[in-house]
Motif scaffolding. Structure first.
Motif, PDB file in Angstrom:
ATOM      1  N   LYS A  39       1.305  19.164 -25.370  1.00 31.73           N
ATOM      2  CA  LYS A  39       2.187  20.290 -25.106  1.00 31.73           C
ATOM      3  C   LYS A  39       3.328  19.835 -24.211  1.00 31.73           C
ATOM      4  CE  LYS A  39      -0.672  23.007 -22.970  1.00 31.73           C
ATOM      5  NZ  LYS A  39      -1.371  24.129 -22.345  1.00 31.73           N
ATOM      6  N   LYS A  40       4.418  20.538 -24.268  1.00 33.90           N
ATOM      7  CA  LYS A  40       5.538  20.324 -23.359  1.00 33.90           C
ATOM      8  C   LYS A  40       5.349  21.231 -22.143  1.00 33.90           C
ATOM      9  CE  LYS A  40       7.869  17.791 -26.293  1.00 33.90           C
ATOM     10  NZ  LYS A  40       8.314  16.457 -26.086  1.00 33.90           N
ATOM     11  N   PHE A  41       5.775  20.764 -20.987  1.00 37.49           N
ATOM     12  CA  PHE A  41       5.753  21.614 -19.806  1.00 37.49           C
ATOM     13  C   PHE A  41       7.029  22.446 -19.820  1.00 37.49           C
ATOM     14  CE2 PHE A  41       6.846  22.442 -15.334  1.00 37.49           C
ATOM     15  CZ  PHE A  41       5.779  23.274 -15.030  1.00 37.49           C
ATOM     16  N   LEU A  42       6.873  23.750 -19.782  1.00 45.29           N
ATOM     17  CA  LEU A  42       8.017  24.653 -19.848  1.00 45.29           C
ATOM     18  C   LEU A  42       8.485  25.044 -18.455  1.00 45.29           C
ATOM     19  CD1 LEU A  42       6.797  26.992 -22.727  1.00 45.29           C
ATOM     20  CD2 LEU A  42       8.222  24.934 -22.891  1.00 45.29           C
ATOM     21  N   CYS A  43       9.796  25.136 -18.320  1.00 40.24           N
ATOM     22  CA  CYS A  43      10.411  25.562 -17.059  1.00 40.24           C
ATOM     23  C   CYS A  43       9.998  26.998 -16.758  1.00 40.24           C
ATOM     24  CB  CYS A  43      11.928  25.456 -17.174  1.00 40.24           C
ATOM     25  SG  CYS A  43      12.815  26.057 -15.715  1.00 40.24           S
ATOM     26  N   HIS A  44       9.510  27.222 -15.546  1.00 42.83           N
ATOM     27  CA  HIS A  44       9.035  28.561 -15.189  1.00 42.83           C
ATOM     28  C   HIS A  44      10.167  29.591 -15.193  1.00 42.83           C
ATOM     29  CE1 HIS A  44      10.504  27.347 -11.213  1.00 42.83           C
ATOM     30  NE2 HIS A  44      10.470  28.615 -10.881  1.00 42.83           N
ATOM     31  N   LYS A  45      11.389  29.157 -14.941  1.00 46.43           N
ATOM     32  CA  LYS A  45      12.498  30.116 -14.925  1.00 46.43           C
ATOM     33  C   LYS A  45      12.789  30.643 -16.322  1.00 46.43           C
ATOM     34  CE  LYS A  45      14.427  28.823 -10.585  1.00 46.43           C
ATOM     35  NZ  LYS A  45      15.587  28.688  -9.757  1.00 46.43           N
ATOM     36  N   GLY A  46      12.633  29.807 -17.324  1.00 43.70           N
ATOM     37  CA  GLY A  46      12.771  30.260 -18.706  1.00 43.70           C
ATOM     38  C   GLY A  46      11.607  31.144 -19.098  1.00 43.70           C
ATOM     39  N   THR A  47      10.399  30.734 -18.719  1.00 49.43           N
ATOM     40  CA  THR A  47       9.192  31.489 -19.062  1.00 49.43           C
ATOM     41  C   THR A  47       9.264  32.900 -18.498  1.00 49.43           C
ATOM     42  OG1 THR A  47       7.922  29.432 -19.088  1.00 49.43           O
ATOM     43  CG2 THR A  47       6.679  31.469 -18.924  1.00 49.43           C
ATOM     44  N   ILE A  48       9.754  33.040 -17.275  1.00 49.12           N
ATOM     45  CA  ILE A  48       9.909  34.361 -16.650  1.00 49.12           C
ATOM     46  C   ILE A  48      10.817  35.247 -17.501  1.00 49.12           C
ATOM     47  CG2 ILE A  48      10.983  35.557 -14.678  1.00 49.12           C
ATOM     48  CD1 ILE A  48       9.941  33.191 -12.937  1.00 49.12           C
ATOM     49  N   ARG A  49      11.793  34.629 -18.154  1.00 51.02           N
ATOM     50  CA  ARG A  49      12.744  35.380 -18.990  1.00 51.02           C
ATOM     51  C   ARG A  49      12.295  35.479 -20.455  1.00 51.02           C
ATOM     52  NH1 ARG A  49      15.191  33.012 -14.873  1.00 51.02           N
ATOM     53  NH2 ARG A  49      16.962  33.947 -13.852  1.00 51.02           N
ATOM     54  N   GLY A  50      11.108  34.953 -20.749  1.00 47.58           N
ATOM     55  CA  GLY A  50      10.577  35.030 -22.106  1.00 47.58           C
ATOM     56  C   GLY A  50      11.152  34.007 -23.067  1.00 47.58           C
ATOM     57  N   VAL A  51      11.663  32.895 -22.515  1.00 46.95           N
ATOM     58  CA  VAL A  51      12.286  31.861 -23.332  1.00 46.95           C
ATOM     59  C   VAL A  51      11.558  30.528 -23.099  1.00 46.95           C
ATOM     60  CG1 VAL A  51      14.462  30.664 -23.808  1.00 46.95           C
ATOM     61  CG2 VAL A  51      14.514  33.024 -23.008  1.00 46.95           C
ATOM     62  N   ASP A  52      11.263  29.819 -24.194  1.00 52.03           N
ATOM     63  CA  ASP A  52      10.616  28.508 -24.077  1.00 52.03           C
ATOM     64  C   ASP A  52      11.665  27.419 -23.883  1.00 52.03           C
ATOM     65  OD1 ASP A  52       8.152  29.655 -24.432  1.00 52.03           O
ATOM     66  OD2 ASP A  52       7.984  29.106 -26.542  1.00 52.03           O
ATOM     67  N   ILE A  53      11.750  26.931 -22.654  1.00 48.08           N
ATOM     68  CA  ILE A  53      12.694  25.876 -22.301  1.00 48.08           C
ATOM     69  C   ILE A  53      11.904  24.756 -21.638  1.00 48.08           C
ATOM     70  CG2 ILE A  53      14.696  25.263 -20.896  1.00 48.08           C
ATOM     71  CD1 ILE A  53      15.479  28.243 -21.020  1.00 48.08           C
ATOM     72  N   VAL A  54      12.010  23.565 -22.184  1.00 49.12           N
ATOM     73  CA  VAL A  54      11.296  22.426 -21.623  1.00 49.12           C
ATOM     74  C   VAL A  54      11.892  22.082 -20.258  1.00 49.12           C
ATOM     75  CG1 VAL A  54      10.708  19.989 -21.941  1.00 49.12           C
ATOM     76  CG2 VAL A  54      10.726  21.537 -23.908  1.00 49.12           C
ATOM     77  N   CYS A  55      11.023  21.839 -19.303  1.00 40.68           N
ATOM     78  CA  CYS A  55      11.423  21.426 -17.956  1.00 40.68           C
ATOM     79  C   CYS A  55      12.199  20.105 -18.037  1.00 40.68           C
ATOM     80  CB  CYS A  55      10.159  21.261 -17.119  1.00 40.68           C
ATOM     81  SG  CYS A  55      10.383  20.389 -15.559  1.00 40.68           S
ATOM     82  N   ARG A  56      13.307  20.016 -17.335  1.00 39.94           N
ATOM     83  CA  ARG A  56      14.126  18.799 -17.362  1.00 39.94           C
ATOM     84  C   ARG A  56      13.369  17.601 -16.799  1.00 39.94           C
ATOM     85  NH1 ARG A  56      19.263  17.302 -19.165  1.00 39.94           N
ATOM     86  NH2 ARG A  56      19.394  15.083 -18.671  1.00 39.94           N
ATOM     87  N   GLY A  57      12.653  17.802 -15.712  1.00 47.04           N
ATOM     88  CA  GLY A  57      11.876  16.710 -15.128  1.00 47.04           C
ATOM     89  C   GLY A  57      10.833  16.194 -16.108  1.00 47.04           C
ATOM     90  N   TYR A  58      10.165  17.106 -16.798  1.00 49.06           N
ATOM     91  CA  TYR A  58       9.160  16.714 -17.794  1.00 49.06           C
ATOM     92  C   TYR A  58       9.827  15.973 -18.948  1.00 49.06           C
ATOM     93  CZ  TYR A  58       5.239  16.907 -20.983  1.00 49.06           C
ATOM     94  OH  TYR A  58       4.226  16.556 -21.831  1.00 49.06           O
ATOM     95  N   TYR A  59      10.937  16.476 -19.408  1.00 46.78           N
ATOM     96  CA  TYR A  59      11.687  15.863 -20.509  1.00 46.78           C
ATOM     97  C   TYR A  59      12.038  14.412 -20.180  1.00 46.78           C
ATOM     98  CZ  TYR A  59      15.617  15.111 -23.727  1.00 46.78           C
ATOM     99  OH  TYR A  59      16.488  14.600 -24.672  1.00 46.78           O
TER     100      TYR A  59
END
Length: 83
Positions: A39-59
């Motif tokens: 799985k990709k680690f998703l940025c919590h700020k995107g998740t809070i807004r209901g959007v799947d955005i991969v964390c830049r650090g994880y990327y």
């Protein structure tokens, strides 16, 4: 539509910064789960807004830089900024 959406830069509470919002043990557990379950680690700020955005650090840390560059060059990676 791009294959993956990635945070443009690490947020101020990124898991990969000293300002992360979880303990080191929780960070290790989260990352182990991502790797084990592919799985990709998703940025919590995107998740809070209901959007799947991969964390830049994880990327940057968990993706192959050559593959990243190739996917970026053909428009399969979209960088967005969520604050």
């Amino acid at each position: 539509m791009p294959l993956e959406t990635v945070q443009k830069k690490c947020c101020n509470n990124c898991l990969f910064t000293k300002n992360k919002i979880v303990s080191d043990a929780a960070k290790d557990e989260i990352l182990e789960d991502c790797v084990t379950n592919n799985k990709k680690f998703l940025c919590h700020k995107g998740t809070i807004r209901g959007v799947d955005i991969v964390c830049r650090g994880y990327y940057e840390k968990y993706n192959d830089p050559a593959v990243n560059k190739l996917l970026e060059s053909v428009g399969e990676i979209e960088f967005v900024e969520i604050d």
